[in-house]
Design a protein around this motif. Structure first.
Motif, PDB file in Angstrom:
ATOM      1  N   ALA A  31       0.798  -1.234   0.000  1.00  0.00           N
ATOM      2  CA  ALA A  31       0.000   0.000   0.000  1.00  0.00           C
ATOM      3  C   ALA A  31       0.833   1.288   0.000  1.00  0.00           C
ATOM      4  CB  ALA A  31      -0.976  -0.011   1.172  1.00  0.00           C
ATOM      5  N   PRO A  32       1.962   1.338   0.719  1.00  0.00           N
ATOM      6  CA  PRO A  32       2.723   2.607   0.701  1.00  0.00           C
ATOM      7  C   PRO A  32       3.400   2.888  -0.641  1.00  0.00           C
ATOM      8  CG  PRO A  32       3.350   1.203   2.579  1.00  0.00           C
ATOM      9  CD  PRO A  32       2.537   0.363   1.666  1.00  0.00           C
ATOM     10  N   HIS A  33       3.490   1.878  -1.509  1.00  0.00           N
ATOM     11  CA  HIS A  33       4.304   2.019  -2.721  1.00  0.00           C
ATOM     12  C   HIS A  33       3.492   1.945  -4.023  1.00  0.00           C
ATOM     13  CE1 HIS A  33       7.511   1.387   0.133  1.00  0.00           C
ATOM     14  NE2 HIS A  33       6.980   0.243   0.484  1.00  0.00           N
ATOM     15  N   ALA A  34       2.456   1.109  -4.052  1.00  0.00           N
ATOM     16  CA  ALA A  34       1.723   0.867  -5.306  1.00  0.00           C
ATOM     17  C   ALA A  34       0.541   1.825  -5.438  1.00  0.00           C
ATOM     18  CB  ALA A  34       1.241  -0.581  -5.350  1.00  0.00           C
ATOM     19  N   HIS A  35       0.120   2.049  -6.678  1.00  0.00           N
ATOM     20  CA  HIS A  35      -1.091   2.840  -6.911  1.00  0.00           C
ATOM     21  C   HIS A  35      -2.333   1.963  -6.752  1.00  0.00           C
ATOM     22  CE1 HIS A  35       1.366   6.000  -8.327  1.00  0.00           C
ATOM     23  NE2 HIS A  35       1.468   5.654  -9.592  1.00  0.00           N
ATOM     24  N   VAL A  36      -3.405   2.544  -6.217  1.00  0.00           N
ATOM     25  CA  VAL A  36      -4.735   1.951  -6.383  1.00  0.00           C
ATOM     26  C   VAL A  36      -5.216   2.429  -7.751  1.00  0.00           C
ATOM     27  CG1 VAL A  36      -7.112   1.881  -5.555  1.00  0.00           C
ATOM     28  CG2 VAL A  36      -5.218   1.890  -3.920  1.00  0.00           C
ATOM     29  N   THR A  37      -5.246   1.540  -8.707  1.00  0.00           N
ATOM     30  CA  THR A  37      -5.551   1.964 -10.083  1.00  0.00           C
ATOM     31  C   THR A  37      -7.060   2.111 -10.280  1.00  0.00           C
ATOM     32  OG1 THR A  37      -5.551  -0.359 -10.739  1.00  0.00           O
ATOM     33  CG2 THR A  37      -3.506   0.873 -11.045  1.00  0.00           C
ATOM     34  N   PRO A  38      -7.454   2.963 -11.224  1.00  0.00           N
ATOM     35  CA  PRO A  38      -8.891   3.154 -11.453  1.00  0.00           C
ATOM     36  C   PRO A  38      -9.526   1.974 -12.204  1.00  0.00           C
ATOM     37  CG  PRO A  38      -7.601   4.536 -12.948  1.00  0.00           C
ATOM     38  CD  PRO A  38      -6.621   3.875 -12.026  1.00  0.00           C
ATOM     39  N   VAL A  39     -10.837   1.872 -12.070  1.00  0.00           N
ATOM     40  CA  VAL A  39     -11.629   0.928 -12.876  1.00  0.00           C
ATOM     41  C   VAL A  39     -12.405   1.773 -13.880  1.00  0.00           C
ATOM     42  CG1 VAL A  39     -13.439  -0.826 -12.847  1.00  0.00           C
ATOM     43  CG2 VAL A  39     -11.833  -0.640 -10.922  1.00  0.00           C
ATOM     44  N   MET A  40     -12.260   1.477 -15.154  1.00  0.00           N
ATOM     45  CA  MET A  40     -12.895   2.318 -16.172  1.00  0.00           C
ATOM     46  C   MET A  40     -13.903   1.531 -16.995  1.00  0.00           C
ATOM     47  SD  MET A  40     -10.043   4.999 -17.463  1.00  0.00           S
ATOM     48  CE  MET A  40      -8.950   5.823 -16.288  1.00  0.00           C
ATOM     49  N   ARG A  41     -14.813   2.281 -17.607  1.00  0.00           N
ATOM     50  CA  ARG A  41     -15.859   1.679 -18.427  1.00  0.00           C
ATOM     51  C   ARG A  41     -15.944   2.392 -19.771  1.00  0.00           C
ATOM     52  NH1 ARG A  41     -21.231   0.397 -15.841  1.00  0.00           N
ATOM     53  NH2 ARG A  41     -21.089  -0.804 -17.772  1.00  0.00           N
ATOM     54  N   SER A  42     -16.647   1.784 -20.693  1.00  0.00           N
ATOM     55  CA  SER A  42     -16.856   2.411 -22.003  1.00  0.00           C
ATOM     56  C   SER A  42     -18.237   2.036 -22.515  1.00  0.00           C
ATOM     57  CB  SER A  42     -15.789   1.939 -22.988  1.00  0.00           C
ATOM     58  OG  SER A  42     -16.210   2.168 -24.332  1.00  0.00           O
ATOM     59  N   HIS A  43     -19.087   3.052 -22.734  1.00  0.00           N
ATOM     60  CA  HIS A  43     -20.399   2.801 -23.338  1.00  0.00           C
ATOM     61  C   HIS A  43     -20.244   2.038 -24.650  1.00  0.00           C
ATOM     62  CE1 HIS A  43     -22.774   5.531 -20.748  1.00  0.00           C
ATOM     63  NE2 HIS A  43     -21.720   6.325 -20.762  1.00  0.00           N
ATOM     64  N   ALA A  44     -19.285   2.479 -25.462  1.00  0.00           N
ATOM     65  CA  ALA A  44     -19.139   1.912 -26.807  1.00  0.00           C
ATOM     66  C   ALA A  44     -18.746   0.438 -26.736  1.00  0.00           C
ATOM     67  CB  ALA A  44     -18.094   2.706 -27.591  1.00  0.00           C
ATOM     68  N   LEU A  45     -17.805   0.114 -25.858  1.00  0.00           N
ATOM     69  CA  LEU A  45     -17.358  -1.275 -25.775  1.00  0.00           C
ATOM     70  C   LEU A  45     -18.429  -2.168 -25.135  1.00  0.00           C
ATOM     71  CD1 LEU A  45     -13.556  -0.914 -24.957  1.00  0.00           C
ATOM     72  CD2 LEU A  45     -14.697  -1.213 -27.156  1.00  0.00           C
ATOM     73  N   ASP A  46     -19.177  -1.631 -24.167  1.00  0.00           N
ATOM     74  CA  ASP A  46     -20.305  -2.388 -23.619  1.00  0.00           C
ATOM     75  C   ASP A  46     -21.272  -2.777 -24.738  1.00  0.00           C
ATOM     76  OD1 ASP A  46     -19.294  -2.131 -21.089  1.00  0.00           O
ATOM     77  OD2 ASP A  46     -20.960  -0.974 -20.280  1.00  0.00           O
ATOM     78  N   ALA A  47     -21.558  -1.809 -25.589  1.00  0.00           N
ATOM     79  CA  ALA A  47     -22.504  -2.066 -26.682  1.00  0.00           C
ATOM     80  C   ALA A  47     -21.955  -3.123 -27.635  1.00  0.00           C
ATOM     81  CB  ALA A  47     -22.803  -0.767 -27.431  1.00  0.00           C
ATOM     82  N   MET A  48     -20.671  -3.051 -27.922  1.00  0.00           N
ATOM     83  CA  MET A  48     -20.070  -4.038 -28.825  1.00  0.00           C
ATOM     84  C   MET A  48     -20.062  -5.437 -28.206  1.00  0.00           C
ATOM     85  SD  MET A  48     -16.815  -2.001 -30.406  1.00  0.00           S
ATOM     86  CE  MET A  48     -16.411  -3.388 -31.468  1.00  0.00           C
ATOM     87  N   ALA A  49     -19.821  -5.501 -26.906  1.00  0.00           N
ATOM     88  CA  ALA A  49     -19.678  -6.798 -26.239  1.00  0.00           C
ATOM     89  C   ALA A  49     -21.033  -7.380 -25.831  1.00  0.00           C
ATOM     90  CB  ALA A  49     -18.789  -6.666 -25.009  1.00  0.00           C
ATOM     91  N   GLY A  50     -22.051  -6.536 -25.729  1.00  0.00           N
ATOM     92  CA  GLY A  50     -23.356  -7.019 -25.277  1.00  0.00           C
ATOM     93  C   GLY A  50     -23.366  -7.386 -23.802  1.00  0.00           C
ATOM     94  N   CYS A  51     -22.426  -6.801 -23.054  1.00  0.00           N
ATOM     95  CA  CYS A  51     -22.403  -7.025 -21.604  1.00  0.00           C
ATOM     96  C   CYS A  51     -21.755  -5.811 -20.943  1.00  0.00           C
ATOM     97  CB  CYS A  51     -21.666  -8.313 -21.263  1.00  0.00           C
ATOM     98  SG  CYS A  51     -19.940  -8.354 -21.764  1.00  0.00           S
ATOM     99  N   GLU A  52     -21.615  -5.871 -19.622  1.00  0.00           N
ATOM    100  CA  GLU A  52     -21.121  -4.722 -18.853  1.00  0.00           C
ATOM    101  C   GLU A  52     -19.652  -4.981 -18.522  1.00  0.00           C
ATOM    102  OE1 GLU A  52     -22.336  -3.420 -14.583  1.00  0.00           O
ATOM    103  OE2 GLU A  52     -24.126  -3.180 -15.844  1.00  0.00           O
ATOM    104  N   LEU A  53     -18.767  -4.171 -19.082  1.00  0.00           N
ATOM    105  CA  LEU A  53     -17.331  -4.403 -18.930  1.00  0.00           C
ATOM    106  C   LEU A  53     -16.736  -3.427 -17.917  1.00  0.00           C
ATOM    107  CD1 LEU A  53     -16.448  -4.699 -22.736  1.00  0.00           C
ATOM    108  CD2 LEU A  53     -16.888  -6.567 -21.118  1.00  0.00           C
ATOM    109  N   HIS A  54     -15.958  -3.966 -16.985  1.00  0.00           N
ATOM    110  CA  HIS A  54     -15.270  -3.140 -15.984  1.00  0.00           C
ATOM    111  C   HIS A  54     -13.777  -3.411 -16.098  1.00  0.00           C
ATOM    112  CE1 HIS A  54     -19.080  -2.098 -13.878  1.00  0.00           C
ATOM    113  NE2 HIS A  54     -19.468  -3.236 -14.425  1.00  0.00           N
TER     114      HIS A  54
END
Lengths: 333, 333
Positions: A31-54
């Motif tokens: 924890a003192p050294h590493a980043h807590v990285t973000p979780v991102m989404r994309s409307h466009a990729l969700d639509a292409m995949a037909g599911c909810e991508l995180h």
């Protein structure tokens, strides 16, 4: 790592089977050294995949890949006596840079055995963090032999890229963060090479949710993990042929049984699909990812029925890509 | 927008001087539709710049640029009667896509007047959101003439890319978020073209912190804003020559006085420095940004003394770049 010579150099904690508790301990340690990285989404990729991508954005981790988690956990687990001897590792790039950075943060030196095929940008990163680079051939046997020589010569401590309980536990911390940020995911997909990330993902996820479906994603041209699980034996000695420079290792003795126990399946994708998926992530999510990181998205896009309507977590494993090689990469597919 | 023909089509609220209160109102109006984008940092870039850099990632905004903020605020400010007539705009790309998306979200149609020089990927985005594209020449006079024709032909409502109080207020919301996430910044740097983003930045920041230093960053080859502020008169009619396809407009009647009142300086950079800075953002931050978005970093890197040790906010304005054109872009510098 298969040779007796290198196994003999493992500190004992490296070779026991890691647990969910080890992942929790790793999270506190890094924890003192590493980043807590973000979780991102994309409307466009969700639509292409037909599911909810995180997407868990490990390309935004320090040194540009999830590898810093495991390297940091291993290096900061070592005693002062061990640290004084220096760290040795083998790596096709990202783990080497991660170990180099972790060693620098702990105030010691690192030597990285790297195959000739390692991308320039990854070698530059390893050198940039102050580590020494020793070249080897791509085959695992060559990697192991040269690593053994370096260990004998330097008296250093090995931090293996994946066949190390502390490294596996460290890699699992990405999934702890992902499931804390997005509770209730139906499935997780992570790339598989030596299996460090994927087995850490399994241990982290299973301790939180016994029902979550766990998948590996692997290039067709490096399908040893897929075939190993199918035939129930760890396959070694193949020559990998894939654009994914981070996915050319074979499973380790520690990672194979974890994957056998927890994985639903390993999903295969060809290189053209990987490059197309990588391009989608660049264009739609505005994230620089390397080919290896696009394998899970390629796998999900090719299996719409399997993931239809579900909530799926994907690990974007890293973002270290040679921009100069990019044009030929896109043109080649 | 300079012609009487097009000015006549402005709804009255578009042409009054926007205020900090308008930015606050915009933030509330666009909240259901726009992303709160992350603020990112880089150890490596801090070291290179000799100061503390905080990047507001508008490349991760919907439609890939800050432009969605202003377009969304303007479109959602219109009455149902106005909306029914459809939206008209002119754009070199990002504003067009933003208006197209905002119009779709509001349930109406958009027509976008776009110069021939607009990158393919930006035209594809505009079309992808369902808008009609009408081509024009690059010079502002041509943009205005064709826009006037389209307005006359369609009876639509103009949402100008920058000379519109609602658009300016919308763009300022990025800075509200940045200063909420990182209180106490010493300086802000944003790219300048027509001045919509930069004047919104000024209004947002000044209402929060009277002491913060505000800078524009502009390509040498499109230095009309710099020269306009120097001579105290809005310069028009020049032909821009820069790789930054998003920064070829000239200041508007609304934006010029706001910049005159609030800006400390406009920092000029050449295209080679812009491309080098863009590459740094890709490699070190793993973010896809377009050339225009790299202008602030290029400006800060070229002025180490000016920003030494300070806390500086930079707006990464957008991430819409033709990947196929990338190799030649890198090779050209």
């Amino acid at each position: 790592m298969n040779t007796a010579a290198t196994n003999a150099s493992f500190a004992e904690p490296a070779l026991r089977a890691p647990t969910h508790g080890d992942v929790l301990a790793a999270a506190a340690r890094i924890a003192p050294h590493a980043h807590v990285t973000p979780v991102m989404r994309s409307h466009a990729l969700d639509a292409m995949a037909g599911c909810e991508l995180h997407f868990k954005c490990e390309n935004l981790q320090r040194a540009g890949a999830f590898k810093f988690r495991g390297a940091c956990n291993a290096v900061f687990s070592l005693s002062d006596e061990e640290i004084a001897r220096g760290i040795v590792t083998q790596s096709s790039g990202n783990h080497g840079a991660a170990v180099a950075l972790a060693a620098r943060l702990r105030g010691t030196t690192a030597t990285v055995v790297a195959p000739h095929s390692t991308p320039k940008i990854k070698l530059a990163a390893i050198a940039g963090y102050g580590a020494r680079i020793v070249p080897c051939d791509t085959l695992q046997a060559s990697r192991d032999a040269v690593t053994a020589e370096v260990l004998a010569e330097t008296g250093g401590v090995l931090v293996h890229p994946f066949n190390d309980a502390r490294v596996i536990a460290g890699q699992g911390t990405a999934t702890l963060e992902l499931l804390a940020a997005v509770p209730g995911l139906d499935a997780l997909v992570a790339p598989v090479s030596g299996g460090g990330l994927l087995s850490g993902t399994c241990l982290a996820a299973r301790g939180i949710d016994p029902a979550i479906e766990l998948f590996g994603a692997e290039p067709e041209g490096a399908r040893d993990a897929h075939d190993s699980l199918q035939c129930g034996q760890r396959i070694t000695g193949r020559v990998a042929d894939t654009v994914c420079d981070g996915l050319r290792s074979e499973l380790g003795t520690l990672t194979f049984p974890i994957l056998r126990e927890h994985l639903r399946d390993i999903l295969l994708v060809d290189d053209a699909a990987v490059i197309a998926a990588m391009r989608l992530i660049w264009e739609r999510m505005k994230l620089v990812v390397e080919p290896s990181a696009a394998v899970p998205l390629a796998a999900v896009l090719a299996r719409r029925e399997r993931f239809a309507g579900r909530r799926v977590g994907l690990v974007l494993s890293g973002g270290n890509v040679d921009l100069d090689a990019l044009a030929s990469l896109f043109a080649s597919m």
